[in-house]
Every structure is written in C-alpha cells, then in structure tokens.
Scaffold this motif. Structure first.
Motif, short mmCIF file in Angstrom:
data_model
loop_
_atom_site.label_atom_id
_atom_site.label_comp_id
_atom_site.label_asym_id
_atom_site.label_seq_id
_atom_site.Cartn_x
_atom_site.Cartn_y
_atom_site.Cartn_z
N LYS A 50 0.41 -1.51 0.00
CA LYS A 50 -0.17 -0.09 0.11
C LYS A 50 0.48 0.84 -0.31
N ILE A 51 1.46 1.30 0.97
CA ILE A 51 3.15 2.65 0.58
C ILE A 51 3.87 2.45 -0.64
N ALA A 52 3.95 1.09 -0.78
CA ALA A 52 4.66 1.70 -2.01
C ALA A 52 4.28 1.97 -3.37
N ALA A 53 2.16 1.52 -3.47
CA ALA A 53 1.66 2.04 -4.78
C ALA A 53 1.64 3.36 -4.46
N TYR A 54 1.93 3.47 -3.00
CA TYR A 54 1.24 5.21 -2.96
C TYR A 54 2.48 6.42 -2.84
N PHE A 55 3.27 5.82 -3.34
CA PHE A 55 4.68 6.90 -3.92
C PHE A 55 4.99 6.66 -5.52
N LEU A 56 4.32 5.00 -5.83
CA LEU A 56 4.77 5.78 -7.29
C LEU A 56 3.70 5.87 -7.60
N TRP A 57 2.78 6.27 -7.22
CA TRP A 57 0.94 6.86 -7.74
C TRP A 57 0.22 7.92 -6.67
N PRO A 58 0.63 8.78 -6.19
CA PRO A 58 0.33 9.22 -5.51
C PRO A 58 -1.01 10.05 -6.25
N GLY A 59 -1.89 10.00 -4.93
CA GLY A 59 -3.69 10.35 -5.66
C GLY A 59 -4.55 9.61 -5.21
N LYS A 60 -5.80 9.86 -5.41
CA LYS A 60 -6.98 8.97 -5.95
C LYS A 60 -7.46 8.28 -7.30
N ILE A 61 -7.94 7.58 -7.30
CA ILE A 61 -8.35 7.24 -8.47
C ILE A 61 -9.25 7.80 -9.49
N SER A 62 -8.56 8.21 -10.49
CA SER A 62 -9.07 9.20 -11.25
C SER A 62 -11.07 9.10 -11.45
N VAL A 63 -11.77 9.75 -11.55
CA VAL A 63 -13.19 10.12 -11.19
C VAL A 63 -13.53 9.15 -12.14
N ALA A 64 -12.73 9.06 -13.40
CA ALA A 64 -13.45 8.41 -14.55
C ALA A 64 -12.53 8.24 -15.71
N PRO A 65 -11.44 6.82 -15.45
CA PRO A 65 -10.88 6.88 -16.51
C PRO A 65 -10.74 5.85 -17.29
N GLU A 66 -10.58 6.20 -18.60
CA GLU A 66 -10.87 6.11 -19.76
C GLU A 66 -10.65 4.08 -19.68
N LYS A 67 -9.58 4.29 -20.03
CA LYS A 67 -8.17 3.08 -20.15
C LYS A 67 -8.27 2.49 -19.12
N ILE A 68 -9.00 1.27 -18.73
CA ILE A 68 -8.48 0.53 -17.70
C ILE A 68 -7.30 -0.91 -18.17
N CYS A 69 -7.14 -1.45 -17.40
CA CYS A 69 -6.21 -2.68 -18.07
C CYS A 69 -5.94 -3.56 -16.70
N VAL A 70 -7.03 -4.34 -16.68
CA VAL A 70 -7.29 -6.02 -15.47
C VAL A 70 -6.16 -6.42 -15.83
N TYR A 71 -5.27 -7.11 -14.49
CA TYR A 71 -4.11 -7.80 -14.63
C TYR A 71 -4.36 -9.40 -13.97
N ARG A 72 -4.76 -10.56 -14.73
CA ARG A 72 -5.14 -11.98 -13.83
C ARG A 72 -5.09 -13.25 -14.78
N ILE A 73 -3.70 -13.68 -14.41
CA ILE A 73 -3.83 -14.46 -15.49
C ILE A 73 -3.74 -16.08 -14.44
N GLY A 74 -3.49 -16.99 -14.80
CA GLY A 74 -4.44 -18.38 -14.90
C GLY A 74 -5.69 -19.02 -16.28
N ASN A 75 -6.22 -20.20 -15.36
CA ASN A 75 -6.67 -20.87 -16.14
C ASN A 75 -8.23 -20.40 -15.62
N ILE A 76 -8.91 -22.00 -16.05
CA ILE A 76 -10.60 -22.16 -15.99
C ILE A 76 -10.76 -21.69 -14.70
N GLY A 77 -10.22 -21.39 -13.54
CA GLY A 77 -10.93 -21.82 -12.41
C GLY A 77 -10.34 -20.33 -11.71
#
Length: 407
Positions: A38-65
């Motif tokens: 949480k602290i590392a993310a705060y320093f790398l990306w300070p501030g809150k999430i944009s109210v309306a991000p236009e492009k989002i990447c969701v990173y999720r690896i794995g198989n069917i389950g």
C-alpha cells in the motif's frame, strides 16, 4: 470472527502456545507485507483513482478456475466505470485454455489481451512487451493477483505496471505465506477466491457501488453463452437422450495429485446415484486429458446412463450443460467453480493440502468435504502420507450428502 483483510482467526483454536505464536507471527507478516505494498503504491502513484478513467487494464493470469473466480470482480470494475474501455491482460503461462475461450464475448470487457510466458523470456522481449503496454496509455491498472503469488513476483508486477506507464495502479496484495502451513490451516479461515478479489477492490478504494462480500452482499456473476454454443449443446443433449432425465455430473479431473479423489470412489458414487435415482443420467465432465478417466468411469459403472463428455465439449458448451445439472460431484477444479457460480448443487472433495477456505467454491449450494489428519500441512508439497486426507473421504459420505441435498 476477527477479520484480518483476507483471513479470519478461528475462535475454537486450541493450539499450543508455540503454534499460537507462529500463527500470530504469520498474521503479522501478512499485514506487514500488504502494508508495504500500500505504501509503495502510494509513492509510485500518489493521489486517488481518477473519477472516470477512460482506459483500464485488469491483470489476471490463470486457467479456467482462476478466470471463473475473477468474473465478479471484473463485473464490479465495469459497474464502477461503465464508460471505460476495459482490457483484460491475461496468460495461462504456457499455451492452454483460459480467458479467451471462456469470456471472449463478455459484455463487461472490451478486449482480452493474451500473452504466453515464452514470449517474454529474453530482456529484449520484455522491453518490447513493456513498450506495447505503454502504447496503450492505461489510466488505471488493476492487479487481481493469483492466490499463490509470491512477494517478489508481486513486487515485480508493481514495477512492471509503473514501467508500463499506468497513471494509477491498485490491487497489490499477498494472500499466501507457505511457512508454517499446518499452523495456518488450524488457526485461520481464509476467504474463498471470489470473495477475496471482490473485497480486494473495496480495500483499494474502487468505487464499485457495493460494500463487498464480507458485508453480506451477493456478488454479481454472468458467464455469457453465445447462441451457437447453446444450439450445439442442445444437440448433444438430444443425441444422448438426456432431455427428460435427472442429470448428475462427475468431474474426476484434478490439476494436482493432492486434489485427486480416487477414481474408484467416483465409480462407487456413480453406482450409488443410478441405484438411488433410476431416472437419471450421469455426465462425466473434463478436458481432453481426462478422456481416459471418463472412459474408466463409464466402463466400471457399467451403464448406458453414463455419458463421457471429457474433451468433447467447448468450455461454453460445457457451461450450458452444467446449468442443466441437478448436482455435481467434483474435485477442486475449474468446472467445479463453474457449477458453483452458476448456482448448482455441488459436492467438492477437498484435500487438506490447501489452507482452510482457499479455493472453496463460492455459493450457498456448494458443499465442501475435507478431513484433517495428523500431518504437518504441506500446501502442495509432496505428501509423505500418500494423500490420506483426501483418500479418507468415502463414497458413503458423499452419498449421504447427495441424499441430504436431493432428498
């Protein structure tokens, strides 16, 4: 129960003082690791999430389950940002079946970007891959980490998201420490993976408009099945004369030896079902690698009422037919999660090699059978006791649960 992010302290814990000390230290390590992220993310990306991000990447690896369990979180992201372009960045590791075959037509995604580990082996490959990510100019990166991810890999992913140019990134959480596995098994009850991922979004401030699974809200799940898959699945049902029968499912496959309930126990369970419910059919589900297991069950049960569909269905054809089942008996597999998330009656035979609660099926109709035996806990290490924890669960016990559910 006392809640500690993604694990719960069991109130009935009667462990020795040394075990309680280990459990306390393990819980402290979970908290410290995730506080660090949480602290590392705060320093790398300070501030809150944009109210309306236009492009989002969701990173999720794995198989069917892994993908099935992530669908409610993906829907929560879509509900939070209905106008955003959402890309799922995913991989099955080596080439295999995953998100592309399962949710390529899902309404909650705009794009599925599949890569394989052998494509990013060399430093040059990694640099080119990062450049492709930067070219997308993502406003928000959402990490949906697999249950078994290690601290170093999660830290690497955080650096990768930063190098990939994401303007904001969330979701970096560690959920497994493999030290003192047995003590954790006895001391903690972990969230299932569906709940963990939905609540992870809440913990990182995603305005999904829901309070999270822990507050008692029901998750939202949808696996869209295209019309052509429905038509072909209905043809399979008709060809095998399953229209008017009560349908039971057996899923004997397993990704790990620790999760494999003996095939002969599935045989006895199948015979019990056909004797108890004469107007029934049993469908054996699985991938191409489970075809021999399906043939074995059909031969040993010795009935034309057993239909082996292992390797003969697409994922979405299988999902459609699973929706027709009265009950499924399964190992810990992706098909089990598919049935549970669809609201079907499921009896899952679990090994004690997993931490208690992790990868349990999510749903009110899902029943888990697991036995604790005097061993040291392994979390998928080679078992010196020949996996007696799962092999000690008997077909009679499964049969009793079937009767309780079906009547």
């Amino acid at each position: 129960m006392q809640r500690r992010q993604f694990l719960y302290i069991k109130k009935d814990n009667k462990a020795k003082l040394t075990d309680k000390t280990k459990a306390f230290f393990a819980g402290f390590c979970y908290g410290a690791a995730n506080y660090f992220f949480k602290i590392a993310a705060y320093f790398l990306w300070p501030g809150k999430i944009s109210v309306a991000p236009e492009k989002i990447c969701v990173y999720r690896i794995g198989n069917i389950g892994d993908i099935i369990c992530a669908i409610p979180a993906l829907i929560a992201v879509r509900r939070a940002y209905p106008g955003a372009e959402i890309t799922l960045l995913t991989s099955t590791g080596r080439k295999g079946i995953g998100a592309k075959e399962l949710i390529s037509n899902a309404w909650f995604l705009n794009k599925i970007w599949v890569y394989y580990f052998d494509e990013i082996n060399s430093p040059g490959d990694k640099i080119r891959f990062i450049k492709k990510i930067r070219a997308e100019k993502f406003d928000l990166w959402i990490e949906l980490p697999p249950d078994h991810i290690k601290f170093g890999i999660l830290l690497r992913n955080m650096v990768f998201a930063k190098l990939g140019g994401a303007r904001k990134a969330i979701g970096f959480e560690l959920s497994v420490l493999t030290c003192w596995a047995r003590v954790q098994w006895e001391s903690f009850f972990f969230e299932d993976d569906v709940s963990r991922l939905v609540n992870l979004l809440k913990r990182w401030g995603l305005p999904a408009g829901r309070q999270g699974v822990s507050a008692g809200d029901k998750i939202e799940y949808d696996l869209p099945v295209p019309e052509e898959a429905k038509v072909s699945a209905l043809r399979i049902i008709q060809d095998n004369k399953m229209n008017s029968a009560v349908l039971f499912g057996l899923a004997p496959g397993a990704g790990y030896e620790a999760n494999q309930w003996p095939l002969d126990n599935f045989v006895k369970t199948g015979k019990f079902i056909l004797k108890k419910y004469p107007n029934s059919r049993i469908i054996v589900f699985g991938g191409p690698g489970d075809s021999e297991k399906g043939d074995y069950l059909k031969d040993k049960i010795g009935s034309n009422s057993v239909i082996n569909l292992c390797g003969k269905l697409s994922l979405l054809e299988g999902a459609f037919i699973i929706n027709k089942l009265k009950l499924m008996v399964a190992n810990n597999t992706g098909l089990m999660h598919m049935a549970a998330m669809a609201g079907k009656n499921v009896i899952t035979i679990f090994s004690a090699a997993e931490f208690d609660g992790k990868w349990f099926p999510h749903g009110e109709k899902a029943k888990v059978l697991v036995k604790k035996i005097p061993c040291e806990g392994c979390y998928y290490k080679k078992c010196p006791y020949n996996y007696q924890c799962i092999r000690s669960i008997t077909p009679e016990e499964v049969g009793n649960e079937i009767v309780k559910i079906i009547g």
